[in-house]
Write a protein that holds these residues in place. Structure first.
Motif, PDB file in Angstrom:
ATOM      1  N   UNK A  14       0.809  -1.225   0.000  1.00 45.13           N
ATOM      2  CA  UNK A  14       0.000   0.000   0.000  1.00 45.13           C
ATOM      3  C   UNK A  14       0.846   1.280   0.000  1.00 45.13           C
ATOM      4  N   UNK A  15       2.124   1.160   0.333  1.00 46.24           N
ATOM      5  CA  UNK A  15       2.940   2.359   0.540  1.00 46.24           C
ATOM      6  C   UNK A  15       3.041   3.233  -0.701  1.00 46.24           C
ATOM      7  N   UNK A  16       2.968   2.621  -1.879  1.00 46.02           N
ATOM      8  CA  UNK A  16       3.171   3.388  -3.105  1.00 46.02           C
ATOM      9  C   UNK A  16       1.884   4.016  -3.622  1.00 46.02           C
ATOM     10  N   UNK A  17       0.734   3.595  -3.086  1.00 46.10           N
ATOM     11  CA  UNK A  17      -0.563   4.084  -3.583  1.00 46.10           C
ATOM     12  C   UNK A  17      -0.743   5.591  -3.417  1.00 46.10           C
ATOM     13  N   UNK A  18      -0.384   6.197  -2.267  1.00 42.07           N
ATOM     14  CA  UNK A  18      -0.539   7.656  -2.157  1.00 42.07           C
ATOM     15  C   UNK A  18       0.195   8.437  -3.239  1.00 42.07           C
ATOM     16  N   UNK A  62      -1.600  10.916  -5.827  1.00 43.49           N
ATOM     17  CA  UNK A  62      -1.168  12.315  -5.889  1.00 43.49           C
ATOM     18  C   UNK A  62      -0.895  12.730  -7.324  1.00 43.49           C
ATOM     19  N   UNK A  63      -0.241  11.862  -8.091  1.00 43.10           N
ATOM     20  CA  UNK A  63       0.032  12.175  -9.501  1.00 43.10           C
ATOM     21  C   UNK A  63      -1.276  12.279 -10.278  1.00 43.10           C
ATOM     22  N   UNK A  64      -2.214  11.348 -10.023  1.00 44.97           N
ATOM     23  CA  UNK A  64      -3.489  11.356 -10.750  1.00 44.97           C
ATOM     24  C   UNK A  64      -4.298  12.602 -10.434  1.00 44.97           C
ATOM     25  N   UNK A  65      -4.369  12.977  -9.157  1.00 41.76           N
ATOM     26  CA  UNK A  65      -5.144  14.157  -8.781  1.00 41.76           C
ATOM     27  C   UNK A  65      -4.496  15.437  -9.297  1.00 41.76           C
ATOM     28  N   UNK A 109       3.896   7.055 -16.593  1.00 43.10           N
ATOM     29  CA  UNK A 109       4.384   7.549 -15.306  1.00 43.10           C
ATOM     30  C   UNK A 109       3.789   6.721 -14.161  1.00 43.10           C
ATOM     31  N   UNK A 110       2.490   6.468 -14.250  1.00 44.00           N
ATOM     32  CA  UNK A 110       1.829   5.695 -13.200  1.00 44.00           C
ATOM     33  C   UNK A 110       2.328   4.245 -13.168  1.00 44.00           C
ATOM     34  N   UNK A 111       2.548   3.660 -14.323  1.00 45.42           N
ATOM     35  CA  UNK A 111       3.055   2.282 -14.379  1.00 45.42           C
ATOM     36  C   UNK A 111       4.454   2.201 -13.784  1.00 45.42           C
ATOM     37  N   UNK A 112       5.282   3.202 -14.074  1.00 43.80           N
ATOM     38  CA  UNK A 112       6.647   3.220 -13.528  1.00 43.80           C
ATOM     39  C   UNK A 112       6.612   3.278 -11.997  1.00 43.80           C
ATOM     40  N   UNK A 113       5.717   4.108 -11.447  1.00 47.38           N
ATOM     41  CA  UNK A 113       5.584   4.193  -9.987  1.00 47.38           C
ATOM     42  C   UNK A 113       5.081   2.872  -9.424  1.00 47.38           C
ATOM     43  N   UNK A 144      -6.125  -1.827 -11.278  1.00 46.34           N
ATOM     44  CA  UNK A 144      -7.220  -0.882 -11.044  1.00 46.34           C
ATOM     45  C   UNK A 144      -6.749   0.495 -10.602  1.00 46.34           C
ATOM     46  N   UNK A 145      -5.665   0.545  -9.795  1.00 46.73           N
ATOM     47  CA  UNK A 145      -5.194   1.848  -9.320  1.00 46.73           C
ATOM     48  C   UNK A 145      -4.711   2.705 -10.483  1.00 46.73           C
ATOM     49  N   UNK A 146      -3.862   2.133 -11.334  1.00 41.12           N
ATOM     50  CA  UNK A 146      -3.351   2.901 -12.480  1.00 41.12           C
ATOM     51  C   UNK A 146      -4.453   3.174 -13.501  1.00 41.12           C
ATOM     52  N   UNK A 147      -5.394   2.220 -13.642  1.00 41.31           N
ATOM     53  CA  UNK A 147      -6.489   2.441 -14.581  1.00 41.31           C
ATOM     54  C   UNK A 147      -7.382   3.580 -14.113  1.00 41.31           C
TER      55      UNK A 147
END
Length: 614
Positions: free
Chosen positions: A182-186, A190-193, A264-268, A307-310
């Motif tokens: 879960x640590x990487x989800x924030x 943040x990038x998406x928002x 960018x999201x996939x790399x994270x 789902x998170x990156x999507x």
């Protein structure tokens, strides 16, 4: 940058809605489909459960196989369960997509109908101010884009459910490794928002550029005759190329923006996967985690990132749908400028018209009618004459209730025009414009447009009353002649005769003719004049004419100058006075007299009148 953004400003009636407001209104369109939406939601839940079953089954199988020496039956059972879950997931997904498409299709149909009705309800000033091509774009292109936000909303629900299920499973297996996951989800959120605001601006510019392209294409096609006449095809092409190039650049910029966020999201997300593989591998080596759980986490983390990156990357498309819905709702919510104070039914009209100290301006900057007062008796034919900009057409538009006046009163049969039911009132009103518009179809179809329930005999009867029906002989197939797009298969005079027949079939109490004989040959003018004689009988008529023959038939001539009445009377009286009307006669009408001879017929204008006009 300036070139790319030129002409992409919001329209005057555009509004800014919050995402919550837009989503609430979109949900409102789905309320009639509540049962279908609930069933789709159930299918989404079932599919999400089945999708999470795959890594769980494989994990259980690995642990069982490591504990048992001969576990072929168990392995075959797990393979069967995996196959069954995959088939059921496919079936549920197919049903979900089919039912979603059905629901979205119905909603888009309703939304497009509402948008079209909103266009029909707009005042004439709305169409004078805003390009028709851009309005069309909102009814067509934007309603299609609206479907995107709904589709993504369903996909979002599926992805969120899948995310919640996977998180619950991971925490029940190993909460330490789950926290690492879960640590990487924030960071991803943040990038998406942060991308959200940029995406909304980009989608708005994309849709405005498309609307500008549509508007240009429509204008070019409408004016192609003029373009060819003046050999301006190349200039029109260059103008379209410039606008199309602008649309290209705006779409390319938006494409880079949308497509750039996903890598960018996939790399994270991959950084999170590396952490899980590393710490999970260490746990397997020191026996703090089983091989099955490690596989569950490596598979689960991939299903978790999807789902998170999507959800994050789809935000750009989600903004596209929201931006489209914002433009549609702005059209629906555009404030009317013509306000009715009541909804009184109009069954019959005598046709008396009275202006009382009426004040009117189109744009609140230049006054057209400063303090206009006039009474037209029922059954009277009144012709308005004057130089361009004198206010002739404005008077007719106000009687037709196409525009709102800012002061004074306009009474029809002694009643405030603002109290009428407009649909009822306009049924009693017949309008023949200078350039009549005909719809695709036959001549009979266009005559019947005034009364769709009219019989064939009624159509034939009114057609024969116009010019004694002689004009029908010039039509290849009589009343069954196809008029072409906007009536272009007919001459201007023939179009005018069709328009007169259409009004006669309507049988209105008040007639407005806006320079109805201004662009026709003498023979057609005579036919039109015969038709006018029939139409004007026992009806109140407002004539805006530049033809002497039309003016002479009027009971009263109103001479306008600067929105004020400077003279009134019949033709002979006004000519005898030698004032402003005589000046107009010398300028516009003298050469139209049948006995006109160059150098003769000039009427002296009173010096005092001329001085006043100056």
């Amino acid at each position: 940058m300036g070139f790319i953004m030129d002409g992409l400003d919001a329209e005057a009636y555009d509004r800014t809605y919050s995402d919550i407001t837009l989503i609430k209104r979109i949900i409102g369109y789905f309320k009639p489909k509540l049962g279908l939406v609930i069933f789709v939601a159930v299918l989404v839940v079932l599919r999400s459960l089945l999708d999470t079953a795959f890594p769980i089954l494989v994990s259980q199988g690995l642990d069982a196989l490591t504990a048992l020496k001969d576990a072929w039956n168990l392995a075959l059972g797990i393979v069967g369960l995996i196959l069954l879950s995959s088939v059921l997931s496919w079936v549920f997904n197919m049903l979900r997509q089919w039912l979603t498409a059905k629901a979205i299709g119905d909603v888009v149909l309703k939304l497009r109908t509402d948008a079209f009705n909103a266009v029909m309800d707009r005042d004439m000033s709305f169409f004078d101010e805003f390009a028709s091509g851009k309005i069309v774009s909102r009814v067509t292109s934007d309603t299609d884009s609206f479907a995107t936000v709904v589709t993504l909303s369903v996909n979002l629900l599926s992805q969120v459910l899948l995310f919640i299920l996977i998180v619950c499973i991971l925490f029940t297996r190993n909460w330490q490794l789950a926290l690492i996951s879960m640590a990487i989800i924030p960071v991803i959120l943040a990038v998406a928002l942060g991308f959200r605001y940029i995406a909304r601006k980009a989608t708005q510019r994309t849709q405005r550029s498309l609307a500008r392209v549509n508007s240009t294409v429509q204008e070019v096609i409408s004016g192609i005759t003029v373009a060819k006449n003046f050999r301006q095809e190349q200039n029109m092409y260059d103008e379209f190329k410039k606008i199309n190039g602008q649309s290209y650049h705006v779409n390319v910029r938006a494409g880079f923006l949308y497509n750039g966020v996903f890598p960018v999201l996939v790399a994270i997300a991959n950084l999170g996967t590396v952490l899980v593989v590393y710490f999970g591998g260490k746990g397997v080596l020191n026996n703090s985690i089983s091989a099955g759980d490690w596989f569950l986490f490596t598979q689960g983390i991939q299903a978790l990132w999807a789902p998170v990156t999507s959800i994050a990357s789809f935000w750009s498309q989600f903004q596209l749908g929201l931006s489209a819905s914002e433009r549609i709702f702005a059209l629906l919510d555009a404030e009317p400028r013509v306000h009715q104070t009541d909804d009184v039914p109009v069954h019959n009209l005598r046709g008396e018209i009275e202006f009382k100290h009426l004040h009117f301006s189109y744009d609140d900057r230049q006054t057209v009618l400063p303090d206009f007062s006039l009474k037209i008796k029922a059954g009277e034919t009144v012709a308005f004459v004057g130089h361009t900009g004198a206010g002739k057409s404005s008077i007719a538009r106000l009687v037709a209730r196409f525009y709102e006046y800012q002061g004074g009163e306009l009474l029809i049969d002694g009643q405030d025009i603002r109290t009428f039911n407009l649909r009822d009132y306009r049924r009693r009103l017949g309008i023949v414009p200078q350039v009549p518009f005909l719809f695709s179809g036959t001549v009979a179809d266009n005559i019947r447009y005034a009364r769709p329930d009219a019989t064939e005999n009624e159509v034939i009867e009114v057609a024969n009353k116009i010019g004694q029906g002689d004009w029908l002989e010039a039509l290849p197939n009589g009343l069954n002649t196809m008029v072409g797009e906007a009536g272009k298969a007919l001459s201007m005079g023939q179009r005018q005769l069709v328009a007169l027949a259409r009004v006669l079939l309507q049988d209105p109490a008040i007639i407005i003719l806006d320079e109805a004989t201004a662009s026709v040959d003498p023979l057609t003018e005579a036919q039109i004049q015969e038709g006018l004689d029939v139409i004007l009988q026992n009806r109140t008529a407002i004539l805006i004419a530049h033809r002497l023959s039309t003016i002479k038939h009027a009971d009263r001539i109103i001479v306008l100058n600067g929105g004020r009445i400077v003279e009134e009377g019949n033709h002979e009286a006004l000519m005898h006075r030698g004032g402003h009307y005589a000046e107009l006669y010398n300028t516009y009408f003298r050469h139209q007299s049948p006995d006109y001879k160059p150098g003769e017929g000039f009427v002296p204008v009173l010096q005092t009148e001329t001085a006043n006009n100056q």
